[in-house]
Motif scaffolding. Sequence first.
Motif, PDB file in Angstrom:
ATOM      1  N   SER A  85      -6.609   9.417  48.301  1.00 28.59           N
ATOM      2  CA  SER A  85      -5.967   8.940  49.207  1.00 28.59           C
ATOM      3  C   SER A  85      -6.006   8.490  50.775  1.00 28.59           C
ATOM      4  O   SER A  85      -6.458   7.824  51.168  1.00 28.59           O
ATOM      5  N   ILE A  88      -9.717   7.091  50.708  1.00 27.86           N
ATOM      6  CA  ILE A  88      -9.795   5.885  50.756  1.00 27.86           C
ATOM      7  C   ILE A  88      -8.938   5.019  52.087  1.00 27.86           C
ATOM      8  O   ILE A  88      -9.383   4.433  52.549  1.00 27.86           O
ATOM      9  N   LYS A  89      -8.553   5.846  52.751  1.00 27.65           N
ATOM     10  CA  LYS A  89      -8.189   5.513  54.178  1.00 27.65           C
ATOM     11  C   LYS A  89      -8.661   5.800  54.687  1.00 27.65           C
ATOM     12  O   LYS A  89      -9.137   4.743  55.438  1.00 27.65           O
ATOM     13  N   SER A  92     -11.238   2.576  53.823  1.00 31.44           N
ATOM     14  CA  SER A  92     -10.337   0.648  53.807  1.00 31.44           C
ATOM     15  C   SER A  92     -10.589   0.747  54.944  1.00 31.44           C
ATOM     16  O   SER A  92     -10.859  -0.661  56.156  1.00 31.44           O
ATOM     17  N   GLN A  96     -12.215  -2.737  56.440  1.00 35.34           N
ATOM     18  CA  GLN A  96     -11.654  -3.626  57.130  1.00 35.34           C
ATOM     19  C   GLN A  96     -11.844  -3.724  58.542  1.00 35.34           C
ATOM     20  O   GLN A  96     -12.008  -5.074  58.615  1.00 35.34           O
ATOM     21  N   GLY A  99     -14.477  -6.620  58.527  1.00 33.90           N
ATOM     22  CA  GLY A  99     -14.651  -7.674  57.723  1.00 33.90           C
ATOM     23  C   GLY A  99     -15.318  -7.456  56.229  1.00 33.90           C
ATOM     24  O   GLY A  99     -15.480  -8.502  55.525  1.00 33.90           O
ATOM     25  N   HIS A 101     -14.496  -6.086  52.628  1.00 39.03           N
ATOM     26  CA  HIS A 101     -13.084  -6.125  51.532  1.00 39.03           C
ATOM     27  C   HIS A 101     -13.353  -4.798  50.576  1.00 39.03           C
ATOM     28  O   HIS A 101     -14.638  -4.547  50.320  1.00 39.03           O
ATOM     29  N   LEU A 102     -12.411  -4.062  50.104  1.00 41.15           N
ATOM     30  CA  LEU A 102     -12.242  -3.205  49.371  1.00 41.15           C
ATOM     31  C   LEU A 102     -12.084  -3.539  47.285  1.00 41.15           C
ATOM     32  O   LEU A 102     -10.969  -3.831  47.622  1.00 41.15           O
ATOM     33  N   LEU A 103     -12.722  -3.211  46.569  1.00 39.47           N
ATOM     34  CA  LEU A 103     -12.296  -3.194  45.428  1.00 39.47           C
ATOM     35  C   LEU A 103     -12.319  -1.713  44.694  1.00 39.47           C
ATOM     36  O   LEU A 103     -12.975  -1.243  44.722  1.00 39.47           O
ATOM     37  N   LEU A 104     -10.769  -1.475  44.150  1.00 34.66           N
ATOM     38  CA  LEU A 104     -10.869  -0.369  43.113  1.00 34.66           C
ATOM     39  C   LEU A 104     -11.936  -0.003  42.043  1.00 34.66           C
ATOM     40  O   LEU A 104     -11.540  -0.984  41.142  1.00 34.66           O
TER      41      LEU A 104
ATOM     42  N   ILE B  75      -3.854  -1.026  54.370  1.00 31.89           N
ATOM     43  CA  ILE B  75      -5.230  -0.170  53.334  1.00 31.89           C
ATOM     44  C   ILE B  75      -4.554   1.658  53.531  1.00 31.89           C
ATOM     45  O   ILE B  75      -3.919   2.267  52.743  1.00 31.89           O
ATOM     46  N   ALA B  76      -4.717   1.670  54.769  1.00 33.10           N
ATOM     47  CA  ALA B  76      -4.400   3.098  54.720  1.00 33.10           C
ATOM     48  C   ALA B  76      -3.155   3.800  55.524  1.00 33.10           C
ATOM     49  O   ALA B  76      -3.239   4.402  54.637  1.00 33.10           O
ATOM     50  N   VAL B  79      -1.678   3.609  51.045  1.00 33.28           N
ATOM     51  CA  VAL B  79      -1.933   4.271  49.949  1.00 33.28           C
ATOM     52  C   VAL B  79      -1.439   5.547  49.861  1.00 33.28           C
ATOM     53  O   VAL B  79      -1.390   6.516  49.099  1.00 33.28           O
ATOM     54  N   LEU B 102      -9.281  -4.860  40.709  1.00 30.15           N
ATOM     55  CA  LEU B 102      -7.998  -4.928  41.769  1.00 30.15           C
ATOM     56  C   LEU B 102      -8.849  -4.678  42.845  1.00 30.15           C
ATOM     57  O   LEU B 102      -9.541  -4.107  43.431  1.00 30.15           O
ATOM     58  N   LEU B 103      -8.632  -6.117  43.686  1.00 29.39           N
ATOM     59  CA  LEU B 103      -9.093  -5.950  45.547  1.00 29.39           C
ATOM     60  C   LEU B 103      -7.407  -5.964  46.249  1.00 29.39           C
ATOM     61  O   LEU B 103      -6.772  -6.358  46.122  1.00 29.39           O
ATOM     62  N   LEU B 104      -8.072  -4.421  47.274  1.00 27.27           N
ATOM     63  CA  LEU B 104      -7.261  -4.246  47.816  1.00 27.27           C
ATOM     64  C   LEU B 104      -6.646  -5.028  49.637  1.00 27.27           C
ATOM     65  O   LEU B 104      -8.111  -5.026  49.568  1.00 27.27           O
TER      66      LEU B 104
END
Lengths: 341, 341
Positions: A85, A88-89, A92, A96, A99, A101-104, B75-76, B79, B102-104
Amino acid sequence: MNKNKLTLKDVALQLGVSTATISNAFNRPDQLSAARREAILAECEKIGYTGPNKAAQILRKGRSNIVALILADSIAYTVSDPVASTFIKGVSRVLQQQGKHLLLYAGDSESILDVVDFVDGFICYGAPRNPKLAEEVVRQTKPAITVDFNIDGLPSINIDNEKAAYEVASQAIANDDHVAILGLRLIDSPSTCRIYDSPLIEVESSISHRRLDGYIRAIEEKGLIIENDWIWHIPESDRSFAKQAAKEVLHSSPRPNTVLCMSDIIALELLQSALSLGIKVPEELKITGFDGIEEAERTRPNLTTVCQASDKKGEMAATALLESRDKDEILPFEIKRGETF
Amino acid sequence: MNKNKLTLKDVALQLGVSTATISNAFNRPDQLSAARREAILAECEKIGYTGPNKAAQILRKGRSNIVALILADSIAYTVSDPVASTFIKGVSRVLQQQGKHLLLYAGDSESILDVVDFVDGFICYGAPRNPKLAEEVVRQTKPAITVDFNIDGLPSINIDNEKAAYEVASQAIANDDHVAILGLRLIDSPSTCRIYDSPLIEVESSISHRRLDGYIRAIEEKGLIIENDWIWHIPESDRSFAKQAAKEVLHSSPRPNTVLCMSDIIALELLQSALSLGIKVPEELKITGFDGIEEAERTRPNLTTVCQASDKKGEMAATALLESRDKDEILPFEIKRGETF
DNA sequence: CTGTTAGCGCATTCAT
DNA sequence: ATGAATGCGCTAACAG
């Protein structure tokens, strides 16, 4: 009020200009005068047109601003793992800011085929549990980057796991120590166990095996040897698996006085088990971790571990993908000396 | 080998059938004989056609199988929050099982406009930091559901925060206690502080204010009163903010002997601070938490808290969205009696 | 600077 | 059970 969404064409019609002009007003400011543009945007605002339909844009432009992050495991498992995580931080944050987007994407999914057509690129964080995904990533043409493992011709981001393991082990081990290793995903077994002579899995690009190499090099350099029955396999970095392994180690005889752990989660469980058995750390038991998660700093005694900046790794991965950098990166690590040896 | 991706048309041409037939082979098995279908799929496999382009399908069908999860914060931040990541866990489990992606989506983004056109629906988890997002969610037409807060006409999933807070407080408080509250996002301040007479923010649908109501009801029912200077505001459920507040509480005089905390993170920081000051828990200090995170069970003494099953909540949210259920849900909670009172 | 046109790749009528 | 045609909503060339 019309519930049907306005289209570019509707708007063009209403404003009495061509569709291209509306499109340009939104996408290519340089193609028309600022005044005209402003006027058009104001009109659109007024009639409730919020801009070109994104689904159509994706098809037309071939770009969606969506980046898929392919995880090693299920999303469920990954979001509760502190190392992942943190990664991911980092990802992301960069996305962000750009601009995007994040698809997990779960590493145990069937296939990436149902997103490959609309996603702009892939970040693969760890070897996906379903190896088919890795193959599919190679076969497709969108930009992709791997982290903590390697795929064919794709750029990757890693730390030098062998060296990191070697260094922390070297510092921990004394010449007359009895050493054990709590390893992660070393063999193909769903449960915690000693590896004995089981065949090691995916040895080539597995970070666990690089770490194992480093530990063993350090051990041998001290003139010691480690038998396979002092090496444990833990199927995933999960507290209950780790606790089991900890119990086995601490109750085995002769009890090791130095335990090298391939993750902080494992090390923390070992630490806690040891303390609750009244074993003194580090006097009777030295422990090393791996990763450098926050919790490892908060415990008393705090953990000696290999700090890898997972959030930086995430930022770097996202950046590298977006700038389509093509070369591999080896990130630095840092041995964080705590109180567990 | 052709690097250009095959299209449905190419394939139809090569196989000498119409595009509709290929399309049907992939999407509508009932529209052609099984034998024919098998043959076509086999051919496609052979020539390397993996199925209809998803970007085109999104435009054509108006469905992408992507669900956006709009978070309260970045998001940061989210999570690494144990409650939120447990919620995500539940959501992702259901989505994966239903073949959805899933799009966050960060709650501090500018706008949802750049995904609204291609996403199938929205789960809003907590009031987004940028309130504009909530408005945009109302204005658009895709299915949406809110969790832990409410928006106009959207279905929502909640627990009864007032009741939960009341119950845990009732159990904790004795008639002659000196009570303090460590609250979350009560006023509009970026730093930890007592609320004094600062105006409360977004009082209507804020879970924090419902919890505050519950605490106060319990307090008054014991014949006690609590002044505003014994209520702290903590800007987010973050350890360092919480630690500050803990310090303030423990060093204030007269020191409260019962502290009601609006999150487990806060409670755990308070607990740790208290123990390191040599304050006995629960003899000299009673503590209640809120949420029921895993870590709260592991500590010694373990925390008395309000358990809300965040993963169930996530599952429920995803399910409700996918089945477009339209009514609000109030989920049960459970007071988990630990050792902190 | 603006308008016209031709697809992006597909799913779905409506015929046959 | 199948094929031809239409358009989902838009953008990029190009022509003016």
